[in-house]
Scaffold this active site. Structure first.
Site: not given
Ligand code: VG1
Ligand code: CO
Length: 553
Positions: A32, A123-124, A287, A289, A291-292, A354, A375, A386
């Site tokens: 990423r 992702s987000h 979000d 992609d 999954d959230r 996590t 999250s 998710k």
């Molecule tokens: C964050 C969240 C974590 C989640 C990860 C990927 O990670 O806290 O719970 O699994 O994003 O989510 P971090 O290391 O920034 O706290 V996603 O929607 O990118 O699959």
């Molecule tokens: Co995501």
């Protein structure tokens, strides 16, 4: 030096030896980075070469490929298809326009017995030329690749001297059908169909439709990201919500300039509709992609940790889970609300680090049915990621059965199980060296905290969380600093692994009150002693120069 499209033989390109991957954080799934970084010559190609050399079953295997539609999606699909053909992949399944949510990809990998999938998403994180891009690699079980695989990919990438690719015109992704690149088939499919069919197996769509038609106005915010086409099919076409119930439903390369993270800060327009007006009874967002998820009721925000607990407590109301749950799991910083439900149900509750990849073994072994993270991530054994829309449908299913409002459901839940007040404070774009030294300094202070009074309570445990996988016994250390207080209070400090600019410090705060206590406080007020105690101990505001967090959830 490349071969032509008629000969279809892979051609070798030389890649510079100074590998661009040395800055990748160890243990993170996929890659990423900023879109700009991905535009460097051979950057994407070197990563994909390492992926294809490391993935099992490439020769003759089937691969799933798609992304959240952000800037770079179509280009990356073209490159990966031509590289997959050069590496002897037999078939790649790609959705129309290359639009595929992470949960839909997980499902397709499993349903089509693929060797894995490549999901193009950060992702987000925001997208566009000035935003971020990402490549996630999922394995044959449909889940994020374990650290052992991603570490092997980065090791391989560092020693690459060349990569293989076929020169060929881009395949059309406009409509379903089969095409070929050399000996490899490219099967373009409707990306929505399979996922929607899966949801129809899990939930009672007639019942949800009756609820929506009975005068239950709802609004879904797709944030101009991947879930728009899925949400329109599900909510408007199949479940009878009026046209326009899905907002921002067209995927855009830059998400309309937004930050596709469904929380109260980045989805504030949706939050305002539910929390400050009387127009809707239910609201949700996903979000980038897909999954959230964020769940909102009329004048009610559902904390993600509570959401997992509510789904667990009411699971048998959904056809897919009517036989009950094998067990549940949550990530370490997620509140223990689901633990209380699991105890009452008499099932196991696991605490993992996590990241969704840690749920994979438990799901594959049939030890858990539901799992989630604070999250805004919730999911089940139906796939290995998710699943944002699944969570929204699950909530609607429960509301359709229980015939009550979201706020009533939450209040009844707390009256039955007690309430875990919860909040996460994020300090974003902190200088990396500052963040690391704050974290290390706090870690060295932990041993002396044990047995002391902190935020007015005795410290039972103060350590850095370490996890032993109950299935394969692999050990993952250094997963976050914990201060566990008597009576269930918890304070956790972690550094994010998903940001691309500087460092993000996350402070998680939690306190349990039994049902006889005050259940209707503002969490920031309920947690105020813990907030000031950890701020003072870590000196977070002095060291970062920030007098408040960037995001409070
Ligand atoms: C964050 C969240 C974590 C989640 C990860 C990927 O990670 O806290 O719970 O699994 O994003 O989510 P971090 O290391 O920034 O706290 V996603 O929607 O990118 O699959
Ligand atoms: Co995501």
């Amino acid at each position: 030096m490349t071969t032509t499209s008629t000969s279809m033989r892979p051609s070798q390109h030389e890649v510079r030896l100074n590998s661009p991957f040395t800055d990748q954080k160890p243990g993170t799934s996929g890659l990423r980075k900023s879109s700009k970084q991905f535009q460097q010559p051979h950057y994407l190609e070197s990563f994909i070469e390492a992926v294809l050399r490391t993935l099992l079953g490439v020769k003759g295997g089937t691969l799933v490929l798609g992304g959240d539609g952000r800037f770079g999606n179509i280009h990356a699909i073209d490159v990966i298809l031509r590289m997959a053909a050069a590496h002897g992949i037999d078939k790649v399944i790609v959705p129309v326009d290359g639009i595929l949510s992470t949960p839909a990809a997980s499902h397709l990998i499993r349903a089509r017995q693929a060797i894995g999938g490549v999901i193009l998403s950060a992702s987000h994180n925001p997208g566009g030329p000035d935003g971020d891009f990402g490549v996630k690699v999922n394995g044959a079980n449909g889940g994020p690749a374990p650290a052992s695989y991603t570490d092997a990919v980065f090791k391989c990438a560092k020693t690459l001297t060349h990569y293989s690719i076929i020169e060929f015109q881009p395949v059309s992704l406009e409509s379903p059908g089969e095409q070929a690149i050399g000996k490899m088939t490219v099967e373009v499919i409707d990306g929505v169909d399979d996922f929607v069919t899966l949801m129809q197996h899990l939930f009672d769509f007639d019942q949800i439709r009756d609820l929506i038609r009975s005068g239950f106005p709802l609004v879904f915010d797709a944030m101009h990201a991947v879930t728009g086409p899925y949400a329109r099919r599900l909510f408007e076409d199949l479940l009878g919500a009026p046209a326009g119930s899905v907002r921002n439903g067209i995927p855009l390369k830059d998400f309309g300039g937004g930050h596709p993270d469904p929380n109260l800060t980045y989805a504030h327009k949706l939050a305002k509709l539910l929390l400050q007006s009387d127009d809707y009874r239910f609201g949700a967002a996903c979000d980038g992609d897909g999954d959230r998820n964020m769940i909102l009721g009329h004048r009610c925000f559902v904390n993600p940790s509570d959401s997992l607990a509510v789904l667990a407590a009411n699971a048998t109301l959904a056809p897919a889970y009517s036989d009950g749950l094998a067990g549940v799991a949550r990530s370490m910083p997620t509140s223990a609300a689901v633990d209380v439900v699991a105890k009452e149900l008499g099932i196991n509750c696991y605490e993992t680090p996590t990241g969704w990849k840690f749920f994979g073994n438990l799901l594959d072994a049939g030890q858990i049915t539901l799992c989630g993270e604070e999250s805004f991530g919730t999911g089940s054994n139906h796939i290995r990621e998710k699943d944002g829309l699944w969570a929204v449908l699950f909530w609607l299913q429960i509301l359709a059965k229980r015939q009550c409002s979201v706020a009533d459901l939450m209040n009844e839940h707390w009256e039955r199980f007690g309430r875990h007040y919860y909040s996460r404070h994020d300090y974003e774009i902190v200088d990396s060296v500052t963040a690391q030294s704050l974290y290390s300094r706090l870690e060295t202070m932990l041993p002396s905290l044990k047995g002391q009074i902190f935020a007015g309570r005795t410290v039972n445990v103060a350590d850095n969380f370490s996890y032993t996988d109950p299935i394969d016994f692999s050990v993952t250390k250094g997963q976050g600093l914990r201060i566990l207080l008597e009576d269930g209070g918890r304070i956790i400090v972690r550094l994010s692994g998903t940001g691309t600019k500087g460092a993000t410090i996350r402070v998680y705060l939690e306190d349990y009150v039994p049902s006889s206590d005050n259940l209707n406080q503002n969490p920031q007020i309920a947690l105020k002693d813990m907030i000031s105690a950890i701020n003072a101990l870590s000196e977070i505001q002095q060291l970062t120069g920030m007098n408040q967090p960037t995001v409070i959830t």
